[in-house]
Design a protein around this motif. Structure first.
Motif, PDB file in Angstrom:
ATOM      1  N   LYS A  61       1.025  -0.950   0.217  1.00  0.00           N
ATOM      2  CA  LYS A  61       0.231   0.093  -0.314  1.00  0.00           C
ATOM      3  C   LYS A  61       1.300   1.182   0.194  1.00  0.00           C
ATOM      4  O   LYS A  61       0.631   2.298   0.716  1.00  0.00           O
ATOM      5  CB  LYS A  61      -1.034   0.161   0.936  1.00  0.00           C
ATOM      6  N   VAL A  85      -3.302  12.142  -4.389  1.00  0.00           N
ATOM      7  CA  VAL A  85      -4.293  11.060  -5.352  1.00  0.00           C
ATOM      8  C   VAL A  85      -4.327   9.573  -3.836  1.00  0.00           C
ATOM      9  O   VAL A  85      -5.217   8.837  -4.104  1.00  0.00           O
ATOM     10  CB  VAL A  85      -4.612  11.236  -6.465  1.00  0.00           C
ATOM     11  N   LEU A  86      -2.435   9.196  -3.968  1.00  0.00           N
ATOM     12  CA  LEU A  86      -2.620   8.152  -3.098  1.00  0.00           C
ATOM     13  C   LEU A  86      -3.148   7.936  -1.855  1.00  0.00           C
ATOM     14  O   LEU A  86      -3.886   7.134  -1.480  1.00  0.00           O
ATOM     15  CB  LEU A  86      -0.756   8.138  -3.038  1.00  0.00           C
ATOM     16  N   GLU A  88      -6.290   9.645  -1.323  1.00  0.00           N
ATOM     17  CA  GLU A  88      -7.523   9.612  -1.207  1.00  0.00           C
ATOM     18  C   GLU A  88      -7.717   7.685  -1.225  1.00  0.00           C
ATOM     19  O   GLU A  88      -8.378   7.287  -1.440  1.00  0.00           O
ATOM     20  CB  GLU A  88      -7.884  10.263  -2.307  1.00  0.00           C
ATOM     21  N   ASN A  89      -6.505   7.096  -2.215  1.00  0.00           N
ATOM     22  CA  ASN A  89      -6.717   5.587  -2.377  1.00  0.00           C
ATOM     23  C   ASN A  89      -6.533   4.947  -1.441  1.00  0.00           C
ATOM     24  O   ASN A  89      -6.326   4.030  -1.313  1.00  0.00           O
ATOM     25  CB  ASN A  89      -6.120   4.921  -4.120  1.00  0.00           C
ATOM     26  N   TYR A  91      -2.977   4.460  -0.117  1.00  0.00           N
ATOM     27  CA  TYR A  91      -2.145   4.428  -0.155  1.00  0.00           C
ATOM     28  C   TYR A  91      -0.610   5.485   0.675  1.00  0.00           C
ATOM     29  O   TYR A  91      -1.195   6.711   0.671  1.00  0.00           O
ATOM     30  CB  TYR A  91      -1.543   4.293  -1.693  1.00  0.00           C
ATOM     31  N   GLY A 304      -3.254   9.120 -10.753  1.00  0.00           N
ATOM     32  CA  GLY A 304      -4.610   8.364 -11.257  1.00  0.00           C
ATOM     33  C   GLY A 304      -4.321   7.054 -12.103  1.00  0.00           C
ATOM     34  O   GLY A 304      -4.773   6.032 -12.078  1.00  0.00           O
ATOM     35  N   MET A 307      -3.012   4.553  -9.799  1.00  0.00           N
ATOM     36  CA  MET A 307      -3.801   3.318  -8.468  1.00  0.00           C
ATOM     37  C   MET A 307      -4.819   2.553  -9.717  1.00  0.00           C
ATOM     38  O   MET A 307      -5.042   1.298  -9.406  1.00  0.00           O
ATOM     39  CB  MET A 307      -4.839   4.822  -8.138  1.00  0.00           C
ATOM     40  N   LYS A 311      -5.563  -1.881  -9.041  1.00  0.00           N
ATOM     41  CA  LYS A 311      -6.449  -2.089  -9.362  1.00  0.00           C
ATOM     42  C   LYS A 311      -6.887  -2.988 -10.260  1.00  0.00           C
ATOM     43  O   LYS A 311      -8.190  -3.447  -9.979  1.00  0.00           O
ATOM     44  CB  LYS A 311      -7.254  -1.160  -9.003  1.00  0.00           C
TER      45      LYS A 311
END
Length: 336
Positions: A61, A85-86, A88-89, A91, A304, A307, A311
């Motif tokens: 992660k 962004v990390l 938000e996810n 990470y 993005g 990510m 996924k």
């Protein structure tokens, strides 16, 4: 001594890179292979990270960011966009800083630095040697560049040739014929593609317009305000006629040139037009004409895609050319 990743690979009949991907839950590993690797690792008692929980979660992660400097405008803003962004996810960001370049200093960035620590790597503008690139590709993790093209991996960046040409064409369009250029120093152009691309664009644009390239008006800088002032001073100290305009390879060098001009009583833009590239945080306040880019958006776009790749989206990591904009302010005008 416990089992190694090579032991797991040998027993499972796959490569060490496949073992690494399977244990971290990365894409491009079939369910059957992943199950076989997990079973073999458990059977041999292999732990792929400093904590046993890494095997249970399958991922660190964490995404790594390889950066040559942490104190430069572009890199700082790009890192902020990536980190947004990390977070938000869910990470974390692990920063690998090379600390700039010292004369004769050997770079030390290898596969062993990233293996087991990160799920993907973002490289900020940096030129990678064939050996470094091969080592990173052996880890078989998603890899992207941000801020400039890097051979061997997709990236997010502006078209630096078009951006530099737009800046030079703006000065030519105003009627300037005696144009100087503050460009990247030798180390900058060796370690980054961007300064070299901007230099090629400036020279080609001048040649297409039938204008003379005066070597004494082409001065190297280090993309800092202080070095921009020093480079401009070397041009201002020349005997004879001076350029009526300067194109600077970064806004920080352009701001330095503005300070040096002011110190000498050279009026901008009445005596000298100055244009940069970036749209630094101070550029609007200083009234600097520039070619604007948005590094935080570059970082967000690259993160993005990383990510999405992690996924499981196939081919999520792709080359992306971002927009730029000529922003005309108060430092450029027709020559007297």
């Amino acid at each position: 001594m416990g089992a190694s990743i090579d032991d797991v690979a040998l027993r499972a009949g796959v490569s060490t890179a496949t073992v690494s991907r399977a244990l971290r839950g990365l894409p491009r590993v079939s369910p059957e292979t992943r199950a076989r690797v997990l079973s073999t690792a458990q059977e041999l008692g292999y732990v792929p990270s400093p904590s046993a929980s890494g095997l249970a979660t399958g991922r660190t992660k964490t995404v790594g960011v390889l950066v040559p400097y942490v104190d430069r405008w572009y890199f700082g803003h790009a890192i902020e966009g990536i980190d947004q962004v990390l977070r938000e996810n869910g990470y974390n960001l692990l920063l690998f800083s090379l600390g700039g370049y010292l004369h004769g200093r050997k770079r030390n960035f290898t596969e062993s630095m990233v293996r087991k620590q990160i799920d993907a790597l973002l490289v900020l503008s940096l030129w990678l040697s064939d050996e470094e690139l091969q080592q990173l590709q052996r880890t078989d993790i998603p890899l992207m560049s941000v801020g400039g093209p890097v051979d061997g991996c997709a990236g997010v960046h502006i078209d630096d040739i078009a951006a530099a040409a737009a800046a030079t064409e703006h000065l030519i369009g105003l009627g300037h014929r005696r144009i100087g250029y503050l460009h990247g120093a030798a180390d900058e152009e060796r370690n980054f593609k961007v300064p070299g691309l901007r230099s090629v664009a400036f020279k080609d644009t001048m040649v297409r317009a039938g204008l003379e390239l005066r070597p004494e008006w082409l001065e190297p800088g280090d993309f800092t305000v202080a070095d921009g002032a020093r480079a401009a001073a070397r041009i201002f100290d020349l005997p004879g006629e001076l350029p009526t305009a300067l194109f600077c390879g970064s806004d920080e060098m352009a701001l330095g040139a503005m300070f040096e001009a002011q110190r000498r009583g050279i009026r901008v833009p009445a005596d000298l037009s100055i244009i940069g590239i970036d749209d630094h945080d101070f550029s609007a306040t200083a009234g600097l004409t520039t070619v604007s880019q948005k590094p935080a958006e570059h970082g967000r776009a690259a993160a993005g895609m990383i990510m999405a790749e992690l996924k499981g989206s196939p081919a999520a990591v792709q080359e992306l050319v971002m927009p730029f904009e000529l922003v005309i302010r108060n430092t450029t005008a027709p020559p007297r």
